[in-house]
Write a protein that holds these residues in place. Structure first.
Motif, PDB file in Angstrom:
ATOM      1  N   LYS A 152       9.587  15.894  -3.459  1.00  0.00           N
ATOM      2  CA  LYS A 152      10.711  14.466  -3.304  1.00  0.00           C
ATOM      3  C   LYS A 152      10.495  13.353  -3.891  1.00  0.00           C
ATOM      4  CE  LYS A 152      10.694  16.669   1.206  1.00  0.00           C
ATOM      5  NZ  LYS A 152      10.429  16.337   2.684  1.00  0.00           N
ATOM      6  N   PRO A 153      11.691  12.794  -4.030  1.00  0.00           N
ATOM      7  CA  PRO A 153      11.458  11.132  -4.489  1.00  0.00           C
ATOM      8  C   PRO A 153      11.326   9.831  -3.500  1.00  0.00           C
ATOM      9  CG  PRO A 153      13.675  11.884  -3.856  1.00  0.00           C
ATOM     10  CD  PRO A 153      12.808  12.818  -4.073  1.00  0.00           C
ATOM     11  N   THR A 154      10.749  10.413  -2.410  1.00  0.00           N
ATOM     12  CA  THR A 154      10.603   9.276  -1.381  1.00  0.00           C
ATOM     13  C   THR A 154       9.203  10.475  -0.570  1.00  0.00           C
ATOM     14  OG1 THR A 154      10.933   7.808   0.006  1.00  0.00           O
ATOM     15  CG2 THR A 154      12.086  10.260   0.325  1.00  0.00           C
ATOM     16  N   SER A 155       9.034   9.567   0.598  1.00  0.00           N
ATOM     17  CA  SER A 155       7.858  10.290   1.581  1.00  0.00           C
ATOM     18  C   SER A 155       8.178   9.697   3.063  1.00  0.00           C
ATOM     19  CB  SER A 155       6.696   9.897   1.471  1.00  0.00           C
ATOM     20  OG  SER A 155       6.564   8.661   1.110  1.00  0.00           O
ATOM     21  N   CYS A 156       7.670  10.272   4.097  1.00  0.00           N
ATOM     22  CA  CYS A 156       7.603   9.130   5.663  1.00  0.00           C
ATOM     23  C   CYS A 156       6.496   7.550   5.090  1.00  0.00           C
ATOM     24  CB  CYS A 156       6.948   9.518   6.301  1.00  0.00           C
ATOM     25  SG  CYS A 156       7.496  11.196   7.025  1.00  0.00           S
ATOM     26  N   PRO A 157       5.684   7.478   4.750  1.00  0.00           N
ATOM     27  CA  PRO A 157       5.232   6.148   4.171  1.00  0.00           C
ATOM     28  C   PRO A 157       6.469   5.806   2.825  1.00  0.00           C
ATOM     29  CG  PRO A 157       3.187   7.440   3.632  1.00  0.00           C
ATOM     30  CD  PRO A 157       5.160   8.458   4.664  1.00  0.00           C
ATOM     31  N   ASP A 158       7.017   6.047   2.398  1.00  0.00           N
ATOM     32  CA  ASP A 158       7.710   4.839   1.902  1.00  0.00           C
ATOM     33  C   ASP A 158       9.102   4.309   2.332  1.00  0.00           C
ATOM     34  OD1 ASP A 158       8.742   3.985  -0.986  1.00  0.00           O
ATOM     35  OD2 ASP A 158      10.623   5.772  -0.875  1.00  0.00           O
ATOM     36  N   GLN A 159       9.739   5.589   2.966  1.00  0.00           N
ATOM     37  CA  GLN A 159      10.765   5.458   4.114  1.00  0.00           C
ATOM     38  C   GLN A 159      10.327   4.071   5.324  1.00  0.00           C
ATOM     39  OE1 GLN A 159      14.066   6.448   3.622  1.00  0.00           O
ATOM     40  NE2 GLN A 159      13.014   6.877   2.539  1.00  0.00           N
ATOM     41  N   LEU A 160       8.923   4.119   5.182  1.00  0.00           N
ATOM     42  CA  LEU A 160       8.946   2.831   5.975  1.00  0.00           C
ATOM     43  C   LEU A 160       8.874   1.157   5.505  1.00  0.00           C
ATOM     44  CD1 LEU A 160       7.525   1.735   9.042  1.00  0.00           C
ATOM     45  CD2 LEU A 160       5.059   1.941   8.136  1.00  0.00           C
ATOM     46  N   CYS A 161       8.493   1.703   4.371  1.00  0.00           N
ATOM     47  CA  CYS A 161       9.008   0.187   3.777  1.00  0.00           C
ATOM     48  C   CYS A 161       9.820   0.047   3.207  1.00  0.00           C
ATOM     49  CB  CYS A 161       7.996   0.772   1.998  1.00  0.00           C
ATOM     50  SG  CYS A 161       6.155   0.811   1.906  1.00  0.00           S
ATOM     51  N   LYS A 162      11.270   0.873   3.395  1.00  0.00           N
ATOM     52  CA  LYS A 162      12.569   0.120   2.965  1.00  0.00           C
ATOM     53  C   LYS A 162      12.535  -0.006   4.954  1.00  0.00           C
ATOM     54  CE  LYS A 162      12.657   2.908  -0.586  1.00  0.00           C
ATOM     55  NZ  LYS A 162      12.766   2.182  -1.637  1.00  0.00           N
ATOM     56  N   ALA A 163      12.200   0.500   5.916  1.00  0.00           N
ATOM     57  CA  ALA A 163      12.562  -0.341   7.381  1.00  0.00           C
ATOM     58  C   ALA A 163      12.392  -1.804   7.167  1.00  0.00           C
ATOM     59  CB  ALA A 163      11.861   0.446   8.091  1.00  0.00           C
ATOM     60  N   ILE A 164      10.915  -1.517   6.416  1.00  0.00           N
ATOM     61  CA  ILE A 164      10.592  -3.122   6.071  1.00  0.00           C
ATOM     62  C   ILE A 164      11.075  -4.185   5.330  1.00  0.00           C
ATOM     63  CG2 ILE A 164       8.419  -4.485   5.456  1.00  0.00           C
ATOM     64  CD1 ILE A 164       6.445  -2.342   6.796  1.00  0.00           C
ATOM     65  N   GLU A 165      11.889  -3.429   4.049  1.00  0.00           N
ATOM     66  CA  GLU A 165      12.924  -4.360   3.732  1.00  0.00           C
ATOM     67  C   GLU A 165      14.200  -4.740   4.523  1.00  0.00           C
ATOM     68  OE1 GLU A 165      13.470  -1.897  -0.069  1.00  0.00           O
ATOM     69  OE2 GLU A 165      11.430  -1.516  -0.561  1.00  0.00           O
ATOM     70  N   GLN A 166      14.505  -3.637   5.217  1.00  0.00           N
ATOM     71  CA  GLN A 166      15.846  -4.201   5.628  1.00  0.00           C
ATOM     72  C   GLN A 166      15.517  -5.068   6.671  1.00  0.00           C
ATOM     73  OE1 GLN A 166      17.551  -0.792   8.500  1.00  0.00           O
ATOM     74  NE2 GLN A 166      19.226  -1.046   7.272  1.00  0.00           N
ATOM     75  N   LEU A 167      13.985  -4.679   7.289  1.00  0.00           N
ATOM     76  CA  LEU A 167      13.904  -5.716   8.114  1.00  0.00           C
ATOM     77  C   LEU A 167      13.731  -7.565   8.348  1.00  0.00           C
ATOM     78  CD1 LEU A 167      12.250  -5.287  12.243  1.00  0.00           C
ATOM     79  CD2 LEU A 167      10.820  -6.925  10.666  1.00  0.00           C
ATOM     80  N   LYS A 168      14.044  -7.447   6.926  1.00  0.00           N
ATOM     81  CA  LYS A 168      12.993  -8.564   5.798  1.00  0.00           C
ATOM     82  C   LYS A 168      14.338  -9.380   5.858  1.00  0.00           C
ATOM     83  CE  LYS A 168       9.246  -9.381   3.529  1.00  0.00           C
ATOM     84  NZ  LYS A 168       8.161  -8.978   2.693  1.00  0.00           N
ATOM     85  N   GLN A 169      15.784  -8.459   5.969  1.00  0.00           N
ATOM     86  CA  GLN A 169      17.190  -9.798   5.517  1.00  0.00           C
ATOM     87  C   GLN A 169      17.323  -9.801   6.628  1.00  0.00           C
ATOM     88  OE1 GLN A 169      19.199  -6.347   3.083  1.00  0.00           O
ATOM     89  NE2 GLN A 169      17.073  -6.213   1.449  1.00  0.00           N
ATOM     90  N   MET A 170      16.301  -9.327   7.889  1.00  0.00           N
ATOM     91  CA  MET A 170      18.072  -9.804   8.785  1.00  0.00           C
ATOM     92  C   MET A 170      17.450 -11.321   9.926  1.00  0.00           C
ATOM     93  SD  MET A 170      16.468  -5.638  11.471  1.00  0.00           S
ATOM     94  CE  MET A 170      17.448  -7.070  12.768  1.00  0.00           C
ATOM     95  N   ARG A 186       0.513  -1.306   0.314  1.00  0.00           N
ATOM     96  CA  ARG A 186       0.679  -0.130  -0.102  1.00  0.00           C
ATOM     97  C   ARG A 186       0.760   0.885  -0.330  1.00  0.00           C
ATOM     98  NH1 ARG A 186      -5.545  -1.437   3.193  1.00  0.00           N
ATOM     99  NH2 ARG A 186      -6.236  -2.814   2.351  1.00  0.00           N
ATOM    100  N   LEU A 187       2.175   1.216   1.071  1.00  0.00           N
ATOM    101  CA  LEU A 187       2.600   2.420   0.733  1.00  0.00           C
ATOM    102  C   LEU A 187       4.163   2.679   0.213  1.00  0.00           C
ATOM    103  CD1 LEU A 187       2.193   2.959   4.731  1.00  0.00           C
ATOM    104  CD2 LEU A 187       1.161   3.349   3.106  1.00  0.00           C
ATOM    105  N   ASN A 188       4.533   1.472  -0.291  1.00  0.00           N
ATOM    106  CA  ASN A 188       5.616   1.741  -1.362  1.00  0.00           C
ATOM    107  C   ASN A 188       5.446   2.584  -2.450  1.00  0.00           C
ATOM    108  OD1 ASN A 188       8.380   0.744  -2.064  1.00  0.00           O
ATOM    109  ND2 ASN A 188       8.160  -0.513  -3.617  1.00  0.00           N
ATOM    110  N   GLY A 189       6.334   3.514  -2.134  1.00  0.00           N
ATOM    111  CA  GLY A 189       6.442   4.585  -3.611  1.00  0.00           C
ATOM    112  C   GLY A 189       5.447   5.709  -3.737  1.00  0.00           C
ATOM    113  N   ILE A 190       5.411   5.757  -2.560  1.00  0.00           N
ATOM    114  CA  ILE A 190       4.177   7.005  -2.654  1.00  0.00           C
ATOM    115  C   ILE A 190       5.571   8.192  -1.979  1.00  0.00           C
ATOM    116  CG2 ILE A 190       3.275   8.363  -1.035  1.00  0.00           C
ATOM    117  CD1 ILE A 190       1.859   6.017   0.019  1.00  0.00           C
ATOM    118  N   ARG A 191       5.014   9.735  -2.627  1.00  0.00           N
ATOM    119  CA  ARG A 191       5.743  10.464  -2.462  1.00  0.00           C
ATOM    120  C   ARG A 191       5.231  12.143  -2.448  1.00  0.00           C
ATOM    121  NH1 ARG A 191       8.931  10.937  -8.282  1.00  0.00           N
ATOM    122  NH2 ARG A 191       9.469  13.629  -8.042  1.00  0.00           N
ATOM    123  N   CYS A 192       6.456  12.700  -1.149  1.00  0.00           N
ATOM    124  CA  CYS A 192       5.923  13.844  -0.421  1.00  0.00           C
ATOM    125  C   CYS A 192       6.003  15.112  -1.532  1.00  0.00           C
ATOM    126  CB  CYS A 192       6.621  13.814   0.076  1.00  0.00           C
ATOM    127  SG  CYS A 192       6.093  15.089   1.757  1.00  0.00           S
ATOM    128  N   GLY A 193       5.313  15.947  -2.233  1.00  0.00           N
ATOM    129  CA  GLY A 193       5.524  16.933  -2.811  1.00  0.00           C
ATOM    130  C   GLY A 193       6.461  16.018  -4.641  1.00  0.00           C
TER     131      GLY A 193
END
Length: 84
Positions: free
Chosen positions: A66-84, A57-64
């Motif tokens: 900017k090429p990213t957003s806080c929801p998109d950064q949450l997806c980056k955190a999820i990706e990193q967590l899944k690699q642990m 739902r949130l991957n790729g959402i942009r803020c104005g």
């Protein structure tokens, strides 16, 4: 349970603390910095959701412009967590 403190990039928020249960559901999310009301809303909405559903739902959402957003950064955190 898995925990991660993810340092964001390209957003007003500076860090995301994410806790995910063994079943893949989000137990807790805390953003440091950023738009307090909006981020509290995002945290409340995703709590209890499976990380894959949040990512879809949130991957790729942009803020104005900017090429990213806080929801998109949450997806980056999820990706990193899944690699642990």
């Amino acid at each position: 349970m898995k925990k991660i403190s993810y340092v964001t990039s390209g957003t007003c928020s500076k860090q995301i603390d994410l806790e995910v249960g063994d079943d893949g559901k989000i137990l807790n999310v805390v953003f440091t910095g950023g738009c307090n009301g909006n981020l509290q809303g995002i945290c409340s909405l995703v709590k209890g959701m499976h990380v894959d559903d949040v990512w879809q739902r949130l991957n790729g959402i942009r803020c104005g412009s900017k090429p990213t957003s806080c929801p998109d950064q949450l997806c980056k955190a999820i990706e990193q967590l899944k690699q642990m």
